[in-house]
Scaffold this motif. Structure first.
Motif, PDB file in Angstrom:
ATOM      1  N   ARG A 149       0.851  -1.185   0.000  1.00  0.00           N
ATOM      2  CA  ARG A 149       0.000   0.000   0.000  1.00  0.00           C
ATOM      3  C   ARG A 149       0.890   1.239   0.000  1.00  0.00           C
ATOM      4  NH1 ARG A 149      -5.198  -1.183   2.393  1.00  0.00           N
ATOM      5  NH2 ARG A 149      -5.473   1.041   2.727  1.00  0.00           N
ATOM      6  N   LEU A 150       0.295   2.338  -0.467  1.00  0.00           N
ATOM      7  CA  LEU A 150       1.072   3.571  -0.608  1.00  0.00           C
ATOM      8  C   LEU A 150       1.665   4.047   0.729  1.00  0.00           C
ATOM      9  CD1 LEU A 150       1.650   5.262  -3.133  1.00  0.00           C
ATOM     10  CD2 LEU A 150       0.060   6.940  -2.235  1.00  0.00           C
ATOM     11  N   GLN A 151       0.901   3.877   1.826  1.00  0.00           N
ATOM     12  CA  GLN A 151       1.396   4.317   3.140  1.00  0.00           C
ATOM     13  C   GLN A 151       2.691   3.586   3.517  1.00  0.00           C
ATOM     14  OE1 GLN A 151      -1.876   3.449   2.531  1.00  0.00           O
ATOM     15  NE2 GLN A 151      -3.201   4.241   4.152  1.00  0.00           N
ATOM     16  N   VAL A 152       2.788   2.333   3.111  1.00  0.00           N
ATOM     17  CA  VAL A 152       3.990   1.548   3.414  1.00  0.00           C
ATOM     18  C   VAL A 152       5.182   2.142   2.656  1.00  0.00           C
ATOM     19  CG1 VAL A 152       5.085  -0.717   3.170  1.00  0.00           C
ATOM     20  CG2 VAL A 152       2.660  -0.561   3.805  1.00  0.00           C
ATOM     21  N   VAL A 153       4.971   2.360   1.355  1.00  0.00           N
ATOM     22  CA  VAL A 153       6.052   2.884   0.515  1.00  0.00           C
ATOM     23  C   VAL A 153       6.482   4.260   1.028  1.00  0.00           C
ATOM     24  CG1 VAL A 153       6.770   3.323  -1.855  1.00  0.00           C
ATOM     25  CG2 VAL A 153       4.936   1.688  -1.410  1.00  0.00           C
ATOM     26  N   GLU A 154       5.491   5.068   1.384  1.00  0.00           N
ATOM     27  CA  GLU A 154       5.751   6.423   1.857  1.00  0.00           C
ATOM     28  C   GLU A 154       6.601   6.418   3.132  1.00  0.00           C
ATOM     29  OE1 GLU A 154       2.079   8.468   2.458  1.00  0.00           O
ATOM     30  OE2 GLU A 154       2.919  10.393   1.859  1.00  0.00           O
ATOM     31  N   SER A 155       6.399   5.436   3.992  1.00  0.00           N
ATOM     32  CA  SER A 155       7.179   5.390   5.236  1.00  0.00           C
ATOM     33  C   SER A 155       8.600   4.911   5.004  1.00  0.00           C
ATOM     34  CB  SER A 155       6.580   4.431   6.257  1.00  0.00           C
ATOM     35  OG  SER A 155       5.213   4.455   6.243  1.00  0.00           O
ATOM     36  N   GLU A 156       8.820   4.214   3.896  1.00  0.00           N
ATOM     37  CA  GLU A 156      10.121   3.572   3.716  1.00  0.00           C
ATOM     38  C   GLU A 156      11.068   4.320   2.786  1.00  0.00           C
ATOM     39  OE1 GLU A 156      11.265   1.114   5.412  1.00  0.00           O
ATOM     40  OE2 GLU A 156       9.417   0.641   6.464  1.00  0.00           O
ATOM     41  N   VAL A 157      10.554   5.191   1.940  1.00  0.00           N
ATOM     42  CA  VAL A 157      11.434   5.908   1.005  1.00  0.00           C
ATOM     43  C   VAL A 157      11.174   7.407   1.062  1.00  0.00           C
ATOM     44  CG1 VAL A 157      11.600   3.935  -0.581  1.00  0.00           C
ATOM     45  CG2 VAL A 157       9.841   5.677  -0.943  1.00  0.00           C
ATOM     46  N   LEU A 158      12.202   8.156   0.652  1.00  0.00           N
ATOM     47  CA  LEU A 158      12.084   9.616   0.668  1.00  0.00           C
ATOM     48  C   LEU A 158      11.661  10.129  -0.709  1.00  0.00           C
ATOM     49  CD1 LEU A 158      15.144  10.968   2.683  1.00  0.00           C
ATOM     50  CD2 LEU A 158      12.739  11.493   3.081  1.00  0.00           C
ATOM     51  N   ILE A 159      10.407   9.896  -1.033  1.00  0.00           N
ATOM     52  CA  ILE A 159       9.887  10.408  -2.299  1.00  0.00           C
ATOM     53  C   ILE A 159       8.580  11.122  -1.979  1.00  0.00           C
ATOM     54  CG2 ILE A 159       9.081   9.808  -4.620  1.00  0.00           C
ATOM     55  CD1 ILE A 159      10.672   7.221  -4.413  1.00  0.00           C
ATOM     56  N   SER A 160       8.343  12.247  -2.641  1.00  0.00           N
ATOM     57  CA  SER A 160       7.140  13.016  -2.312  1.00  0.00           C
ATOM     58  C   SER A 160       5.888  12.216  -2.655  1.00  0.00           C
ATOM     59  CB  SER A 160       7.140  14.337  -3.078  1.00  0.00           C
ATOM     60  OG  SER A 160       6.866  14.071  -4.442  1.00  0.00           O
ATOM     61  N   ARG A 161       4.818  12.508  -1.932  1.00  0.00           N
ATOM     62  CA  ARG A 161       3.571  11.770  -2.126  1.00  0.00           C
ATOM     63  C   ARG A 161       3.032  11.882  -3.564  1.00  0.00           C
ATOM     64  NH1 ARG A 161      -0.109   9.390   1.292  1.00  0.00           N
ATOM     65  NH2 ARG A 161      -2.158   9.228   0.365  1.00  0.00           N
TER      66      ARG A 161
ATOM     67  N   SER B 134      -5.926 -16.355   0.156  1.00  0.00           N
ATOM     68  CA  SER B 134      -6.562 -15.778   1.345  1.00  0.00           C
ATOM     69  C   SER B 134      -5.780 -16.106   2.622  1.00  0.00           C
ATOM     70  CB  SER B 134      -7.988 -16.313   1.478  1.00  0.00           C
ATOM     71  OG  SER B 134      -7.959 -17.730   1.545  1.00  0.00           O
ATOM     72  N   VAL B 135      -4.888 -17.067   2.568  1.00  0.00           N
ATOM     73  CA  VAL B 135      -4.136 -17.481   3.757  1.00  0.00           C
ATOM     74  C   VAL B 135      -2.766 -16.801   3.804  1.00  0.00           C
ATOM     75  CG1 VAL B 135      -3.021 -19.453   4.881  1.00  0.00           C
ATOM     76  CG2 VAL B 135      -5.327 -19.699   3.953  1.00  0.00           C
ATOM     77  N   ALA B 136      -2.093 -16.755   2.658  1.00  0.00           N
ATOM     78  CA  ALA B 136      -0.760 -16.135   2.605  1.00  0.00           C
ATOM     79  C   ALA B 136      -0.885 -14.650   2.949  1.00  0.00           C
ATOM     80  CB  ALA B 136      -0.171 -16.314   1.220  1.00  0.00           C
ATOM     81  N   LEU B 137       0.104 -14.127   3.676  1.00  0.00           N
ATOM     82  CA  LEU B 137       0.031 -12.735   4.111  1.00  0.00           C
ATOM     83  C   LEU B 137       0.525 -11.789   3.020  1.00  0.00           C
ATOM     84  CD1 LEU B 137       1.420 -13.018   7.754  1.00  0.00           C
ATOM     85  CD2 LEU B 137      -0.925 -13.221   6.957  1.00  0.00           C
ATOM     86  N   GLY B 138      -0.188 -10.693   2.832  1.00  0.00           N
ATOM     87  CA  GLY B 138       0.238  -9.669   1.895  1.00  0.00           C
ATOM     88  C   GLY B 138       1.380  -8.856   2.475  1.00  0.00           C
ATOM     89  N   ILE B 139       2.079  -8.134   1.609  1.00  0.00           N
ATOM     90  CA  ILE B 139       3.268  -7.409   2.078  1.00  0.00           C
ATOM     91  C   ILE B 139       2.917  -6.290   3.058  1.00  0.00           C
ATOM     92  CG2 ILE B 139       3.359  -5.806   0.121  1.00  0.00           C
ATOM     93  CD1 ILE B 139       6.493  -6.166   0.301  1.00  0.00           C
ATOM     94  N   THR B 140       1.736  -5.701   2.902  1.00  0.00           N
ATOM     95  CA  THR B 140       1.351  -4.630   3.825  1.00  0.00           C
ATOM     96  C   THR B 140       1.132  -5.187   5.235  1.00  0.00           C
ATOM     97  OG1 THR B 140       0.406  -3.330   2.044  1.00  0.00           O
ATOM     98  CG2 THR B 140      -0.348  -2.809   4.258  1.00  0.00           C
ATOM     99  N   ARG B 141       0.495  -6.348   5.338  1.00  0.00           N
ATOM    100  CA  ARG B 141       0.317  -7.013   6.628  1.00  0.00           C
ATOM    101  C   ARG B 141       1.662  -7.303   7.281  1.00  0.00           C
ATOM    102  NH1 ARG B 141      -4.406  -7.322   9.572  1.00  0.00           N
ATOM    103  NH2 ARG B 141      -6.100  -7.894   8.198  1.00  0.00           N
ATOM    104  N   VAL B 142       2.549  -7.853   6.467  1.00  0.00           N
ATOM    105  CA  VAL B 142       3.840  -8.276   6.984  1.00  0.00           C
ATOM    106  C   VAL B 142       4.665  -7.064   7.434  1.00  0.00           C
ATOM    107  CG1 VAL B 142       5.993  -9.252   6.120  1.00  0.00           C
ATOM    108  CG2 VAL B 142       3.885 -10.465   5.758  1.00  0.00           C
ATOM    109  N   TRP B 143       4.476  -5.960   6.741  1.00  0.00           N
ATOM    110  CA  TRP B 143       5.158  -4.723   7.124  1.00  0.00           C
ATOM    111  C   TRP B 143       4.629  -4.216   8.470  1.00  0.00           C
ATOM    112  CZ3 TRP B 143       3.371   0.357   7.678  1.00  0.00           C
ATOM    113  CH2 TRP B 143       4.367   1.336   7.788  1.00  0.00           C
TER     114      TRP B 143
END
Ligand SMILES: [Zn+2]
Length: 183
Positions: free
Chosen positions: A27-39, A115-124
């Protein structure tokens, strides 16, 4: 902050990381927290890669969710992979380790239903809960596996959900085994 403009190479690396994360479904919020790029730039990048606007809404933010039966198995597996990678690559950056650990985790669970495997946003969010010390690992007294628990929860005589599934999950397991036998 200095007045010096940001190094082009650093910006380029961040764009690369953002592309990897978005392609993995972050999700965008994840990317936004991890890199220095403007929204606005990130939104453009997201649209170019995914062909649609990023979904709105809050991230899943509950430690409880990771303690429920099936998510706990999946999340414990992911976190085990992440910790092993950390031990083997002590000089690697956290975000690189996270991305590699997630890719390896997905390979391990490729036969699980989506539906069982975790998405990257969950794992983050899971990683953030560990970093803020809200979640911890406990060793199962029966199988020696390490599983996610709440920090400060009593872990003497801890038994994991595989060794002692909750009764409903047990029924599901038995039924699943039966279905396999029948086919
Ligand atoms: Zn166990």
């Amino acid at each position: 902050m200095t007045d010096q403009p940001r190094r082009l190479l650093d910006e380029y690396r961040d764009v690369q990381k953002a592309i990897e994360l978005i392609n993995l479904g972050a999700r965008l919020q994840v990317v936004e927290s991890e890199v220095l790029i403007s929204r606005p730039k990130l939104i453009r990048l997201y649209k170019e890669l995914q062909g649609q606007s990023p979904p709105k809404g809050l991230l899943p933010f509950s430690t409880e969710w990771f303690l429920t039966w099936q998510p706990n198995m999946q999340a414990s597996l992911f976190y085990g992979i992440f910790q092993q990678m950390q031990r083997e690559n002590p000089t690697s950056e956290r975000l690189d380790l996270f991305i590699s650990a997630y890719q390896l985790y997905r390979e391990q669970v490729q036969h699980c239903p989506e539906s069982v495997a975790l998405g990257i946003t969950r794992v983050w969010t899971l990683l953030r809960f560990f970093e803020s010390k809200q979640l911890d690992l406990a060793v199962c007294t029966r199988c020696d596996g390490r599983f996610i628990v709440h920090t400060h929860s009593p872990v003497k005589q801890f038994v994991c959900g595989i060794c002692q599934p909750p009764s409903r999950a047990g029924k599901r397991l038995k039924k699943a085994n039966k279905d396999v036998e029948l086919t």
